[in-house]
Design a protein around this motif. Structure first.
Motif, PDB file in Angstrom:
ATOM      1  N   ASP A  30     -50.307 -25.579 -80.722  1.00 44.09           N
ATOM      2  CA  ASP A  30     -50.722 -25.489 -79.398  1.00 44.09           C
ATOM      3  C   ASP A  30     -49.885 -26.843 -78.720  1.00 44.09           C
ATOM      4  OD1 ASP A  30     -51.982 -23.266 -79.338  1.00 44.09           O
ATOM      5  OD2 ASP A  30     -53.769 -24.161 -79.346  1.00 44.09           O
ATOM      6  N   PHE A  31     -49.568 -26.689 -77.315  1.00 41.53           N
ATOM      7  CA  PHE A  31     -49.273 -27.552 -76.727  1.00 41.53           C
ATOM      8  C   PHE A  31     -50.116 -28.748 -76.520  1.00 41.53           C
ATOM      9  CE2 PHE A  31     -48.763 -29.824 -72.260  1.00 41.53           C
ATOM     10  CZ  PHE A  31     -47.425 -30.036 -72.439  1.00 41.53           C
ATOM     11  N   GLY A  32     -49.685 -29.850 -76.704  1.00 40.79           N
ATOM     12  CA  GLY A  32     -50.637 -31.249 -76.448  1.00 40.79           C
ATOM     13  C   GLY A  32     -51.667 -31.384 -77.198  1.00 40.79           C
ATOM     14  N   SER A 174     -44.870 -23.604 -78.029  1.00 42.44           N
ATOM     15  CA  SER A 174     -44.941 -22.583 -76.268  1.00 42.44           C
ATOM     16  C   SER A 174     -46.066 -22.896 -75.569  1.00 42.44           C
ATOM     17  CB  SER A 174     -44.628 -21.147 -76.899  1.00 42.44           C
ATOM     18  OG  SER A 174     -46.163 -20.608 -77.158  1.00 42.44           O
ATOM     19  N   TYR A 175     -46.033 -22.990 -74.216  1.00 36.59           N
ATOM     20  CA  TYR A 175     -47.063 -23.495 -73.416  1.00 36.59           C
ATOM     21  C   TYR A 175     -48.078 -22.406 -73.231  1.00 36.59           C
ATOM     22  CZ  TYR A 175     -49.366 -25.614 -69.351  1.00 36.59           C
ATOM     23  OH  TYR A 175     -50.231 -26.260 -68.760  1.00 36.59           O
ATOM     24  N   PHE A 176     -47.785 -21.209 -73.104  1.00 36.16           N
ATOM     25  CA  PHE A 176     -48.729 -20.080 -72.703  1.00 36.16           C
ATOM     26  C   PHE A 176     -49.128 -19.346 -74.069  1.00 36.16           C
ATOM     27  CE2 PHE A 176     -46.514 -20.632 -68.531  1.00 36.16           C
ATOM     28  CZ  PHE A 176     -47.588 -20.974 -68.063  1.00 36.16           C
ATOM     29  N   CYS A 202     -46.172 -35.535 -55.771  1.00 39.91           N
ATOM     30  CA  CYS A 202     -46.274 -36.560 -56.680  1.00 39.91           C
ATOM     31  C   CYS A 202     -47.139 -36.062 -58.131  1.00 39.91           C
ATOM     32  CB  CYS A 202     -47.147 -37.568 -56.131  1.00 39.91           C
ATOM     33  SG  CYS A 202     -46.344 -38.648 -54.992  1.00 39.91           S
ATOM     34  N   LYS A 203     -46.707 -36.468 -59.257  1.00 39.12           N
ATOM     35  CA  LYS A 203     -47.308 -36.062 -60.474  1.00 39.12           C
ATOM     36  C   LYS A 203     -48.580 -36.883 -60.677  1.00 39.12           C
ATOM     37  CE  LYS A 203     -45.371 -33.691 -64.252  1.00 39.12           C
ATOM     38  NZ  LYS A 203     -45.592 -32.253 -63.809  1.00 39.12           N
ATOM     39  N   MET A 204     -49.636 -36.488 -59.784  1.00 36.54           N
ATOM     40  CA  MET A 204     -50.937 -36.932 -60.036  1.00 36.54           C
ATOM     41  C   MET A 204     -51.932 -36.091 -60.936  1.00 36.54           C
ATOM     42  SD  MET A 204     -51.115 -39.037 -56.443  1.00 36.54           S
ATOM     43  CE  MET A 204     -50.266 -40.573 -55.976  1.00 36.54           C
ATOM     44  N   ASN A 207     -54.006 -33.506 -58.708  1.00 35.36           N
ATOM     45  CA  ASN A 207     -53.192 -32.141 -58.389  1.00 35.36           C
ATOM     46  C   ASN A 207     -53.643 -30.980 -59.515  1.00 35.36           C
ATOM     47  OD1 ASN A 207     -52.206 -33.736 -56.245  1.00 35.36           O
ATOM     48  ND2 ASN A 207     -50.295 -33.686 -57.049  1.00 35.36           N
ATOM     49  N   TYR A 208     -53.809 -31.467 -60.713  1.00 38.21           N
ATOM     50  CA  TYR A 208     -53.811 -30.508 -61.704  1.00 38.21           C
ATOM     51  C   TYR A 208     -55.074 -30.213 -62.105  1.00 38.21           C
ATOM     52  CZ  TYR A 208     -48.829 -31.515 -62.197  1.00 38.21           C
ATOM     53  OH  TYR A 208     -47.554 -31.678 -62.127  1.00 38.21           O
ATOM     54  N   GLY A 209     -56.055 -31.237 -62.008  1.00 45.34           N
ATOM     55  CA  GLY A 209     -57.525 -30.982 -62.140  1.00 45.34           C
ATOM     56  C   GLY A 209     -58.088 -30.180 -61.065  1.00 45.34           C
ATOM     57  N   SER A 312     -40.889 -22.256 -63.191  1.00 45.54           N
ATOM     58  CA  SER A 312     -39.904 -23.252 -63.819  1.00 45.54           C
ATOM     59  C   SER A 312     -40.995 -24.615 -64.307  1.00 45.54           C
ATOM     60  CB  SER A 312     -38.615 -23.429 -63.208  1.00 45.54           C
ATOM     61  OG  SER A 312     -38.855 -24.277 -62.206  1.00 45.54           O
ATOM     62  N   GLY A 313     -40.760 -25.009 -65.292  1.00 48.29           N
ATOM     63  CA  GLY A 313     -41.344 -26.551 -65.687  1.00 48.29           C
ATOM     64  C   GLY A 313     -40.925 -27.076 -66.815  1.00 48.29           C
ATOM     65  N   THR A 314     -41.219 -28.426 -67.004  1.00 47.97           N
ATOM     66  CA  THR A 314     -40.865 -28.959 -68.261  1.00 47.97           C
ATOM     67  C   THR A 314     -41.564 -28.051 -69.593  1.00 47.97           C
ATOM     68  OG1 THR A 314     -40.709 -30.855 -67.351  1.00 47.97           O
ATOM     69  CG2 THR A 314     -40.819 -31.126 -69.484  1.00 47.97           C
ATOM     70  N   ALA A 315     -42.947 -28.052 -69.306  1.00 49.62           N
ATOM     71  CA  ALA A 315     -43.840 -27.640 -70.371  1.00 49.62           C
ATOM     72  C   ALA A 315     -43.226 -26.150 -70.853  1.00 49.62           C
ATOM     73  CB  ALA A 315     -45.095 -27.540 -70.018  1.00 49.62           C
ATOM     74  N   CYS A 316     -43.132 -25.192 -69.926  1.00 52.48           N
ATOM     75  CA  CYS A 316     -42.775 -23.803 -70.351  1.00 52.48           C
ATOM     76  C   CYS A 316     -41.288 -23.563 -70.081  1.00 52.48           C
ATOM     77  CB  CYS A 316     -43.600 -22.823 -69.303  1.00 52.48           C
ATOM     78  SG  CYS A 316     -42.804 -23.014 -67.489  1.00 52.48           S
TER      79      CYS A 316
HETATM   80  C1  COI Z   1     -44.632 -29.314 -66.554  1.00 53.72           C
HETATM   81  O1  COI Z   1     -44.365 -28.405 -66.937  1.00 53.72           O
HETATM   82  O2  COI Z   1     -43.837 -29.915 -65.780  1.00 53.72           O
HETATM   83  C2  COI Z   1     -45.983 -29.826 -66.402  1.00 53.72           C
HETATM   84  O3  COI Z   1     -46.186 -30.929 -65.845  1.00 53.72           O
HETATM   85  C3  COI Z   1     -47.047 -29.175 -67.075  1.00 53.72           C
HETATM   86  C4  COI Z   1     -48.093 -30.153 -67.696  1.00 53.72           C
HETATM   87  C5  COI Z   1     -49.124 -30.086 -66.452  1.00 53.72           C
HETATM   88  C6  COI Z   1     -48.733 -29.513 -68.999  1.00 53.72           C
END
Ligand code: COI
Length: 367
Positions: A30-32, A174-176, A202-204, A207-209, A312-316
């Motif tokens: 799993d991711f992370g 993979s993220y998902f 901002c990447k705080m 925002n995610y929690g 789109s995002g870094t993780a996926c």
């Molecule tokens: C990203 O995909 O850019 C993210 O920040 C995902 C992360 C919160 C797991």
């Protein structure tokens, strides 16, 4: 307070303490969830400024229970990946963009400034030390998580006098956890991810929690992620933790790739920016940063003007969207253009080839 980067820590002062026992590396799952052997830490205080950066064995942090990152969320993070190419070389993808976004988030969080190039060099050294953890794969990589927290040990709501910047590395498969190649979104205007004047760009962590409650409600409707809407006209803003793109024939009959503009409520994603730059270079269709509303999307779907939609995002990296549940309706999003290669597949390949060094590019930074 060290408010300019001339007072930053320097990579030349790095102190390295290697772990006496290296962990066995499990198969990427799993991711992370699985972290490497080392971490980078850099401490700051208003009285002494930045201390020397320190690479040391990964360990728990010891924090005062009043620490203001725990009480008031004075913290931020970044996320980017290191890829192993077919030539075995390790490459980061546009890492200075992460550094500058991090500096921006730090300013907004009232955390001290640092020299972005010096931080990147410290991260490069950390990755070099844990390089055996970078998988040889197109679908897995090593994820870099810089984190910056207030360690101010007092309950006043104020600018922190102490802070800790640290970087950890983890395996990223993979993220998902889904077999399906397209995800489902739940769109309900009762929830908002970000608002004008807030910190949505901002990447705080907050925002995610704060998105979790809605995310689980999306699950109750059989959806994997939330499609975040904004305002009376239900503007489409982001999907889950991703930026969002619509490939369609717009109201003027033009083929267009559209994504919401960076107006303060959208995270300035590096994958987002790269998709815009790549597709503008192709010059094959209009590429626009513009507001998109649910009513525009619904009419386009009715008139069969939608080609694809994706996050789109870094993780996926790039994640196709298959359907959206909106006001009780299940909207089916076409996932492929019968006559051509899917845009999501083409973008994924072009980005993967750059990240793995198959296509030479000044977007990569060798470790
Ligand atoms: C990203 O995909 O850019 C993210 O920040 C995902 C992360 C919160 C797991």
């Amino acid at each position: 307070m060290a408010d300019d980067s001339t007072q930053s820590f320097k990579a030349v002062d790095l102190v390295v303490q290697l772990s006496p026992a290296l962990k066995t590396k499990p198969h990427v799952v799993d991711f992370g969830t699985v972290f490497t052997d080392h971490m980078l830490t850099v401490e700051w205080s208003v009285t002494e400024g930045w201390q020397a950066p320190f690479i040391r064995p990964l360990a728990n942090l010891s924090l005062h229970p009043a620490c203001s990152s725990l009480h008031y969320g004075i913290q931020l993070f970044e996320g980017f990946k290191v890829y192993r190419g077919d030539d075995s070389r390790l490459r980061l993808f546009r890492p200075m963009l992460n550094m500058s976004r991090m500096a921006n988030s730090a300013k907004r969080a009232c955390l001290p400034a640092f020299d972005q190039t010096e931080l990147l060099e410290c991260i490069r050294r950390l990755v070099e030390i844990d390089q055996d953890w970078v998988p040889r794969s197109d679908s897995a990589s090593l994820y870099i998580r810089p984190t910056f927290i207030s360690t101010e040990p007092s309950l006043g709501v104020k600018r922190p006098g102490r802070a800790l910047l640290y970087v950890i590395l983890c395996q990223a498969g993979s993220y998902f956890n889904s077999e399906a190649d397209a995800i489902s979104l739940w769109a309900d205007p009762k929830y908002t991810r970000a608002w004008k004047g807030g910190t949505g760009d901002c990447k705080m962590g907050g925002n995610y929690g704060c998105s979790l409650f809605a995310q689980y409600e999306a699950g109750d409707y059989g959806c994997q992620q939330v499609l975040w809407l904004y305002g009376q006209d239900h503007q489409i803003t982001e999907a889950g933790t991703m930026n969002i793109f619509l490939h369609w024939i717009n109201q003027d009959g033009e083929e267009e790739l559209a994504t919401p503009p960076l107006d303060g409520i959208i995270l300035p994603g590096i994958t987002r920016r790269s998709i815009l730059e790549l597709t503008r270079k192709w010059g094959e269709f209009k590429v626009t940063e513009c507001y998109l509303t649910m009513s525009q999307l619904c009419s386009a779907l009715k008139q069969q003007r939608v080609k694809e939609m994706f996050g789109s995002g870094t993780a996926c990296m790039i994640c196709p969207i298959g359907h959206i549940v909106y006001l009780g309706e299940n909207l089916h999003i076409p996932c492929r253009d019968k006559h051509s290669v899917k845009l999501t597949s083409r973008l994924t390949k072009e980005l993967t080839d750059i990240q793995h060094g198959r296509t030479p590019s000044d977007w990569t930074f060798e470790v």
